[in-house]
Design an enzyme around this catalytic site. Structure first.
Site, PDB file in Angstrom:
ATOM      1  N   HIS A   1       0.825  -1.206   0.000  1.00 30.69           N
ATOM      2  CA  HIS A   1       0.000   0.000   0.000  1.00 30.69           C
ATOM      3  C   HIS A   1       0.854   1.248   0.000  1.00 30.69           C
ATOM      4  CE1 HIS A   1       0.444  -1.779   4.101  1.00 30.69           C
ATOM      5  NE2 HIS A   1       1.010  -0.606   4.325  1.00 30.69           N
TER       6      HIS A   1
ATOM      7  N   GLU B   1       8.133 -10.661   4.982  1.00 28.44           N
ATOM      8  CA  GLU B   1       7.365 -10.599   6.228  1.00 28.44           C
ATOM      9  C   GLU B   1       6.069 -11.377   6.015  1.00 28.44           C
ATOM     10  OE1 GLU B   1       4.699  -8.185   9.305  1.00 28.44           O
ATOM     11  OE2 GLU B   1       4.768  -7.631   7.210  1.00 28.44           O
TER      12      GLU B   1
ATOM     13  N   HIS C   1       8.841  -5.147  16.559  1.00 23.75           N
ATOM     14  CA  HIS C   1       8.036  -3.928  16.743  1.00 23.75           C
ATOM     15  C   HIS C   1       6.547  -4.237  16.767  1.00 23.75           C
ATOM     16  CE1 HIS C   1       7.717  -4.834  12.579  1.00 23.75           C
ATOM     17  NE2 HIS C   1       6.819  -3.892  12.391  1.00 23.75           N
ATOM     18  N   ASP C   2       6.159  -5.440  16.326  1.00 27.20           N
ATOM     19  CA  ASP C   2       4.733  -5.774  16.263  1.00 27.20           C
ATOM     20  C   ASP C   2       4.277  -6.573  17.477  1.00 27.20           C
ATOM     21  OD1 ASP C   2       3.767  -4.463  14.009  1.00 27.20           O
ATOM     22  OD2 ASP C   2       4.532  -5.995  12.652  1.00 27.20           O
TER      23      ASP C   2
ATOM     24  N   GLN D   1      -3.955   3.903   4.602  1.00 31.69           N
ATOM     25  CA  GLN D   1      -3.040   3.049   3.828  1.00 31.69           C
ATOM     26  C   GLN D   1      -3.832   2.409   2.694  1.00 31.69           C
ATOM     27  OE1 GLN D   1      -2.007   0.983   7.501  1.00 31.69           O
ATOM     28  NE2 GLN D   1       0.168   1.222   7.031  1.00 31.69           N
TER      29      GLN D   1
ATOM     30  N   ASP E   1       7.373  -5.933   3.136  1.00 30.74           N
ATOM     31  CA  ASP E   1       6.339  -5.832   4.159  1.00 30.74           C
ATOM     32  C   ASP E   1       5.030  -6.461   3.679  1.00 30.74           C
ATOM     33  OD1 ASP E   1       5.310  -4.582   6.639  1.00 30.74           O
ATOM     34  OD2 ASP E   1       4.103  -3.400   5.249  1.00 30.74           O
TER      35      ASP E   1
ATOM     36  N   ARG F   1       0.988  -1.154  20.431  1.00 31.33           N
ATOM     37  CA  ARG F   1       2.315  -1.633  20.019  1.00 31.33           C
ATOM     38  C   ARG F   1       3.412  -0.655  20.449  1.00 31.33           C
ATOM     39  NH1 ARG F   1       1.393  -2.816  13.743  1.00 31.33           N
ATOM     40  NH2 ARG F   1       0.330  -0.830  13.982  1.00 31.33           N
TER      41      ARG F   1
ATOM     42  N   ARG G   1      13.329  -5.804   3.390  1.00 23.48           N
ATOM     43  CA  ARG G   1      12.234  -6.529   4.052  1.00 23.48           C
ATOM     44  C   ARG G   1      10.945  -6.203   3.305  1.00 23.48           C
ATOM     45  NH1 ARG G   1       8.078  -5.069   7.535  1.00 23.48           N
ATOM     46  NH2 ARG G   1       7.548  -6.456   9.244  1.00 23.48           N
TER      47      ARG G   1
HETATM   48  C1  GLC Z   1       3.572  -5.055   8.729  1.00 28.60           C
HETATM   49  C2  GLC Z   1       4.276  -4.260   9.802  1.00 28.60           C
HETATM   50  C3  GLC Z   1       3.270  -3.616  10.689  1.00 28.60           C
HETATM   51  C4  GLC Z   1       2.350  -2.745   9.860  1.00 28.60           C
HETATM   52  C5  GLC Z   1       1.754  -3.515   8.671  1.00 28.60           C
HETATM   53  C6  GLC Z   1       1.110  -2.618   7.673  1.00 28.60           C
HETATM   54  O1  GLC Z   1       2.863  -6.108   9.245  1.00 28.60           O
HETATM   55  O2  GLC Z   1       5.166  -5.090  10.506  1.00 28.60           O
HETATM   56  O3  GLC Z   1       3.884  -2.877  11.711  1.00 28.60           O
HETATM   57  O4  GLC Z   1       1.319  -2.263  10.656  1.00 28.60           O
HETATM   58  O5  GLC Z   1       2.746  -4.227   7.971  1.00 28.60           O
HETATM   59  O6  GLC Z   1       2.042  -2.020   6.822  1.00 28.60           O
END
Ligand code: GLC
Length: 627
Positions: A171, A313, A380-381, A239, A271, A505, A269
């Site tokens: 996004h 991810e 971070h999540d 988003q 996402d 978070r 990475r």
């Molecule tokens: C991934 C990130 C997360 C974010 C999501 C949307 O999962 O780790 O922090 O909210 O993507 O971009």
């Protein structure tokens, strides 16, 4: 003279062109095949090829040299001495230049892989921690510039450190130029997202698509009254999901990827990969076209910048994760997060029952050794409790009550629990909730500190180190979350910031406490015990052959449900890594009375039994010590 220089330059250019052509030739037919299958558009494919050449030409000589070395070395990142750390630039060091200045600290942490959390331009207050990108070619002004980033990458490379960044490709922010123009009603840009005037289509999608943020951002669409349209927004309403059915979106995003790679990034990475293709009537997760796109991205990277590693991810149930490695012949991601093992580790902490973790390790160990996982305890999540519920329910643990048990436990509500933390996205409909907190708080450092109970602190530190030791025992690349190396606890100040308050978070996204690093050489302090403890383990990991990436790894049956036993074998040596996931001290019987070296104490002796305190572990190497 000038003529000679020109000739030399021309020859060098011809040599570089030949390298590109060779790499292109290797992948061309498959790339074209997949591209045509998805888009059937020859002109756009030709544009992609000529742009790949452009980005290759723009790639600087140092990076090209690194590419060549890495191509020759094979999987350069699969080394037992790799140690990652992920961090927010502002929390850690203010800005990118600050990170450059802090490299000596990171070297002291034995870190040689830094993941900088999202730093591209993103609207304040509508950024989802930076995951709503407004400009893929601009750094957030308060963090610095692209030049600062390239400069940091160069400094890192001089020290043998790799740099990782997020590529948020599912996004864009609603402030991205495409979104702004789409909102103005420009058809060309609307076609880069999913717009529907007719509410029945979003309604159709909602029937089959689950929600990512059921509480903080319910639904998968956002209505734009000024346009009279719905736009697809799987994550937050700001988003906007990109439409990868449009080849313009794919091409432009690939150019952004190559642009960022050319700034000197080593690891990209990707996402939220599983979400990038949408199809009505499905759950819009892990669709076959996603794999086509990732495979194409892998080939594009191998053609232009083969030193780059793609880290996917994929936060999904176990059987959906491994397919993102692709096959050995047609690989997709180089690395994936070992998310199920992470969640199952915490499950084991709460249940003190290692059975599920052992089963999970057996699944991972059975995969081809080329598959590289990124292992971690916290990031971070939130922790989404994506466990193997089929197995758990066969043992009498049902999904919803079990999640509730875990969430109660880690919030510290259960008798005997020392953990602290908060729920995330509680879904009143499904009864589902996720969990947030730092490793140290989940291990009891926060509660012991609050109660000023030294004995409890000792237990908390031991648990923290044991969990890290378990992470280091796994094959793959261990990743620390900045702050964990000094046992940083939850930060509740996010509640005072209205932009952050609704998103728990942020409890584990606090400012890095530099004051606490002053205590790392004080062996009595919590920080010193954790920092030194981790350091010792990291050094062992990078020197001992039993930690080789291609070691043979398996779990061993042991008659105690709280004892997890992992064996690693390489170069004729054998490691017995034994972990006590319980409060009780245990006497553990070695497979035979033999000579072992305790890698942590360095003592070699004939051993038949080992005493493990609650939450203790040992790394016993069979055979005599070299020293
Ligand atoms: C991934 C990130 C997360 C974010 C999501 C949307 O999962 O780790 O922090 O909210 O993507 O971009």
């Amino acid at each position: 003279m000038a003529g000679k220089t020109r000739k030399v330059k021309k020859a060098a250019k011809a040599g570089e062109d030949a390298v590109f052509q060779k790499r292109l030739a290797r992948h061309h037919d498959e790339l074209r095949w997949l591209y045509m299958e998805l888009y059937g558009n020859d002109a756009m494919f030709a544009e992609l090829c000529s742009q790949m050449k452009e980005y290759y030409d723009q790639r600087n000589a140092k990076l090209k040299k690194l590419d060549a070395e890495r191509e020759a070395a094979g999987a350069w990142y699969r080394k037992r001495d790799m140690l990652g750390m992920m961090m927010y630039i502002d929390n850690f060091a203010g800005d990118i230049k600050g990170v450059s200045r802090k490299l000596p600290y990171l070297e002291k942490c034995n870190v040689n892989y830094i993941h900088l959390m999202p730093f591209l331009d993103s609207p304040k207050g509508r950024s989802d921690g930076g995951y709503a990108v407004a400009d893929f070619r601009k750094v957030k002004p308060e963090l610095g510039t692209m030049e600062d980033l390239a400069d940091l990458a160069e400094k890192c490379h001089e020290k043998g450190i790799s740099l990782c960044m997020d590529f948020v490709m599912n996004h864009t922010s609603e402030d991205h130029e495409w979104a702004v123009r789409a909102r103005r009603g420009e058809g060309e840009y609307m076609s880069r997202y999913f717009f529907y005037a007719d509410p029945s289509i979003p309604q159709e999608y909602e029937k089959t698509v689950p929600q990512v943020f059921p509480t903080t951002a319910p639904g998968n669409f956002t209505y734009l009254p000024e346009l009279g349209h719905y736009v697809m927004t799987t994550f937050y309403p700001y988003q906007w999901d990109l439409n990868y059915r449009n080849p313009r979106v794919f091409n432009e995003m690939m150019y952004n990827f190559l642009y960022l790679a050319n700034q000197g990034m080593d690891i990209i990475r990707i996402d939220a990969v599983p979400y990038i293709w949408k199809e009505p009537g499905t759950n819009c997760r892990n669709l076959p076209q996603v794999h086509t796109i990732v495979r194409m991205m892998r080939m594009i990277g191998e053609i232009v910048c083969p030193g780059i590693v793609l880290l996917g991810e994929v936060v999904m149930e176990p059987d959906k994760v491994a397919p993102y490695f692709g096959t050995v012949e047609k690989p997709e991601c180089h690395m994936l997060y070992n998310v199920t093992t992470m969640a199952t580790t915490w499950n084991t902490v709460a249940t003190r029952d290692i059975r599920l973790l052992r089963q999970q390790m057996d699944i991972v160990c059975a995969l081809p050794r080329e598959y590289t996982f990124l292992n971690y305890l916290r990031c971070h999540d939130d922790i989404g409790w994506g466990l193997d519920y089929a197995t758990l329910s066969s043992w009498g643990m049902k999904e919803v009550p079990h999640k509730k048990y875990l969430n109660d436990y880690f919030q510290g509500k259960t008798e005997g629990s020392v953990s602290r933390g908060e729920l995330y996205n509680e879904d009143p409909v499904t009864g589902d909730a996720r969990f947030c907190g730092t490793t140290a708080s989940m291990c009891g450092v926060e509660s012991a500190g609050f109660e000023q109970d030294e004995q409890k602190m000792e237990w908390a530190v031991r648990k923290d180190l044991m969990l890290h030791a378990y992470m280091f025992t796994q094959s793959g690349i261990p990743m620390l979350y900045s702050g964990d190396e000094i046992g940083q606890v939850n930060d509740y100040t996010y509640k005072e910031d209205p932009d952050k308050a609704p998103d728990s978070r942020y409890i584990h996204r606090g400012k890095f406490c530099w004051d606490l690093t002053e205590k790392i050489s004080d062996k009595d302090s919590v920080q010193g015990r954790i920092f030194e403890g981790l350091s010792a383990l990291e050094k062992i990991r990078r020197t001992e052959a039993v930690f080789n990436a291609d070691a043979e790894v398996y779990t061993k049956d042991y008659s105690d449900q709280s004892i997890l036993w992992v064996v690693r074998r390489a170069e004729g040596e054998e490691l017995h890594a034994v972990f006590n996931f319980s409060d009780e001290g245990k006497t553990v019987w070695m497979p035979e009375k033999a000579e072992y070296t305790d890698l942590v104490t360095g003592r070699t002796a004939e051993v038949e039994t080992v005493e493990l305190p609650g939450w203790g572990f040992v790394w016993m190497k069979k055979g005599s010590a070299e020293s």
